[in-house]
Design an enzyme around this catalytic site. Structure first.
Site, PDB file in Angstrom:
ATOM      1  N   HIS A 174      21.727  33.563  40.875  1.00 61.64           N
ATOM      2  CA  HIS A 174      21.093  33.166  42.131  1.00 61.64           C
ATOM      3  C   HIS A 174      19.791  32.412  41.869  1.00 61.64           C
ATOM      4  O   HIS A 174      19.575  31.312  42.391  1.00 61.64           O
ATOM      5  CB  HIS A 174      20.827  34.420  42.969  1.00 61.64           C
ATOM      6  CG  HIS A 174      19.975  34.180  44.184  1.00 61.64           C
ATOM      7  ND1 HIS A 174      20.482  34.179  45.458  1.00 61.64           N
ATOM      8  CD2 HIS A 174      18.629  33.960  44.328  1.00 61.64           C
ATOM      9  CE1 HIS A 174      19.509  33.945  46.323  1.00 61.64           C
ATOM     10  NE2 HIS A 174      18.366  33.817  45.652  1.00 61.64           N
ATOM     11  N   GLU A 175      18.925  32.999  41.056  1.00 65.84           N
ATOM     12  CA  GLU A 175      17.608  32.418  40.851  1.00 65.84           C
ATOM     13  C   GLU A 175      17.675  31.080  40.109  1.00 65.84           C
ATOM     14  O   GLU A 175      16.970  30.128  40.451  1.00 65.84           O
ATOM     15  CB  GLU A 175      16.699  33.398  40.116  1.00 65.84           C
ATOM     16  CG  GLU A 175      16.337  34.628  40.936  1.00 65.84           C
ATOM     17  CD  GLU A 175      15.598  34.296  42.222  1.00 65.84           C
ATOM     18  OE1 GLU A 175      14.859  33.281  42.254  1.00 65.84           O
ATOM     19  OE2 GLU A 175      15.754  35.031  43.211  1.00 65.84           O
ATOM     20  N   HIS A 178      18.503  28.192  42.284  1.00 60.69           N
ATOM     21  CA  HIS A 178      17.368  27.595  42.993  1.00 60.69           C
ATOM     22  C   HIS A 178      16.826  26.405  42.206  1.00 60.69           C
ATOM     23  O   HIS A 178      16.426  25.393  42.797  1.00 60.69           O
ATOM     24  CB  HIS A 178      16.257  28.623  43.190  1.00 60.69           C
ATOM     25  CG  HIS A 178      16.445  29.516  44.376  1.00 60.69           C
ATOM     26  ND1 HIS A 178      16.686  29.037  45.647  1.00 60.69           N
ATOM     27  CD2 HIS A 178      16.401  30.876  44.492  1.00 60.69           C
ATOM     28  CE1 HIS A 178      16.787  30.047  46.488  1.00 60.69           C
ATOM     29  NE2 HIS A 178      16.629  31.171  45.816  1.00 60.69           N
ATOM     30  N   GLU A 198      18.870  29.366  50.246  1.00 59.01           N
ATOM     31  CA  GLU A 198      19.149  30.732  49.824  1.00 59.01           C
ATOM     32  C   GLU A 198      20.652  30.986  49.715  1.00 59.01           C
ATOM     33  O   GLU A 198      21.126  31.638  48.778  1.00 59.01           O
ATOM     34  CB  GLU A 198      18.533  31.730  50.805  1.00 59.01           C
ATOM     35  CG  GLU A 198      17.062  31.982  50.569  1.00 59.01           C
ATOM     36  CD  GLU A 198      16.781  32.570  49.198  1.00 59.01           C
ATOM     37  OE1 GLU A 198      17.592  33.379  48.701  1.00 59.01           O
ATOM     38  OE2 GLU A 198      15.751  32.211  48.605  1.00 59.01           O
ATOM     39  N   HIS A 266      16.114  34.247  54.277  1.00 60.25           N
ATOM     40  CA  HIS A 266      17.054  35.214  53.711  1.00 60.25           C
ATOM     41  C   HIS A 266      17.895  35.876  54.794  1.00 60.25           C
ATOM     42  O   HIS A 266      18.993  36.360  54.519  1.00 60.25           O
ATOM     43  CB  HIS A 266      16.305  36.297  52.932  1.00 60.25           C
ATOM     44  CG  HIS A 266      15.604  35.801  51.712  1.00 60.25           C
ATOM     45  ND1 HIS A 266      14.363  35.210  51.769  1.00 60.25           N
ATOM     46  CD2 HIS A 266      15.960  35.835  50.402  1.00 60.25           C
ATOM     47  CE1 HIS A 266      13.984  34.884  50.542  1.00 60.25           C
ATOM     48  NE2 HIS A 266      14.921  35.250  49.697  1.00 60.25           N
TER      49      HIS A 266
END
Length: 347
Positions: A174-175, A178, A198, A266
């Site tokens: 996920h990170e 980004h 997100e 989020h």
């Protein structure tokens, strides 16, 4: 082109503020401590950007043959600085005794392997960027984030909100996604474009986990953060299958009927998350076989605006499904069905 945007944390401030208001003394203290540290980090980042005149230094990349990650894991020894600490494992070195170092190393590797094997993308920037993991950040820090400048930062958690954040390969996926979104689309981190930012990270983070575990769309739990949550947030941070049900604090809507105007990115990301879940499970098989490449094609489409709405992104996914598979294909119908399920127009 490299763009340096804000850092994105796996535990959002809105949730931390709710926990600070409603939790018991231990939970309130953990939430407030994390909010305070996150605030200091944002201020330090803003001050650093000001000293640079608003421009981040561009990383130096060198021509290379892709397919192999370049990882370095640093032990921050509970310091609160994003300056890399002591090297505890570099690419190709044997595993040290610290489980967190090895989880970070393996998770960065699984994420790199996903992007290279599925999309031929050589790291975050597509040019072999080094993947740097900073473990043991702060004291019982309840968060993990990609800082936009090449560092994946991991807190150890306080045991109530989060546990060791290096344990979540979907969180790492996920990170780092980004970072890819930062390079490809630079989606503005507010409103629907922020919720898309997100959601795209959840979409590819869950695929990293699914691929590592060898799961098809039916076998996956479609949960984000299940391996890093403590009892206060169990069983997970978010559910793509059923937004709003991941934990007792989960406020994500599953359709536009519940969209929160001006809400946390989020929160509203549950809507495009569920659209991807419906599209991928309608097609079956592996999410990265058809649905994932369609979402990636939309993300990397030059016409995707930094201020993209859900409708604009939905239309791009349908367009790429049609271009790749045909207007009446199962893939195009599944993508349309995904957006229809969450009441987003895709025309």
């Amino acid at each position: 082109m490299t763009r340096h945007g804000p850092s994105h944390r796996i535990l959002p401030p809105g949730l931390l503020y709710r926990l600070a208001r409603t939790g018991d003394a231990e939970v309130r203290r953990a939430a407030l401590d994390t909010l305070a540290l996150d605030g200091r980090l944002r201020l330090a980042r803003a001050e650093a950007a000001g000293r640079r005149g608003g421009r981040a230094a561009q990383p130096v990349t060198h021509a290379r043959v892709g397919g192999r990650p370049n990882r370095v894991i640093y032990d921050q020894q509970h310091a609160e600085t994003q300056t890399p600490g002591v090297v505890v494992r570099a690419e190709g070195q044997p595993a040290p005794a610290d489980p967190a170092a090895n989880q970070a190393y393996d998770g960065l590797g699984a994420t790199y392997d996903f992007w290279w094997s599925v999309f031929g993308r050589d790291s975050i920037d597509g040019q072999g960027m080094m993947l740097q993991g900073l473990i043991h950040f702060g004291e019982a820090y309840d968060n993990a984030f990609y800082d936009g400048a090449g560092h994946m930062v991991f807190g150890d958690g306080d045991g109530r909100l989060l546990t060791q954040t290096t344990a979540g390969v979907d969180v790492i996926g996920h990170e780092l996604t980004h970072g890819i979104t930062q390079h490809e689309a630079n989606l503005v981190y507010s409103g629907q474009s922020g919720a898309l930012n997100e959601s795209i990270s959840d979409v590819f983070g869950v695929q990293v986990k699914q691929r590592l575990l060898g799961q098809d769309t039916a076998a996956s739990d479609w949960l984000i953060g299940a391996d890093i949550v403590g009892p206060e947030l169990a069983p997970a941070l978010r559910s793509m299958r059923a937004p709003g049900t991941a934990n007792r604090h989960d406020d994500q809507p599953a359709t536009m009927d519940g969209y929160v105007a001006g809400g946390d990115v989020h929160t509203n990301s549950g809507i495009p998350n569920h659209a991807f879940y419906v599209a991928a499970t309608t097609l079956g098989g592996h999410a990265w076989d058809a649905a994932g490449p369609i979402w990636y094609a939309a993300l990397t489409d030059a016409s995707l605006s930094p201020n993209a709405t859900f409708t604009a992104f939905a239309a791009l996914t349908v367009r790429h499904a049609v271009q790749r598979h045909g207007a009446t294909s199962a893939e195009a119908e599944a993508v349309r069905a995904g957006w229809e399920a969450v009441k987003v127009a895709a025309a």
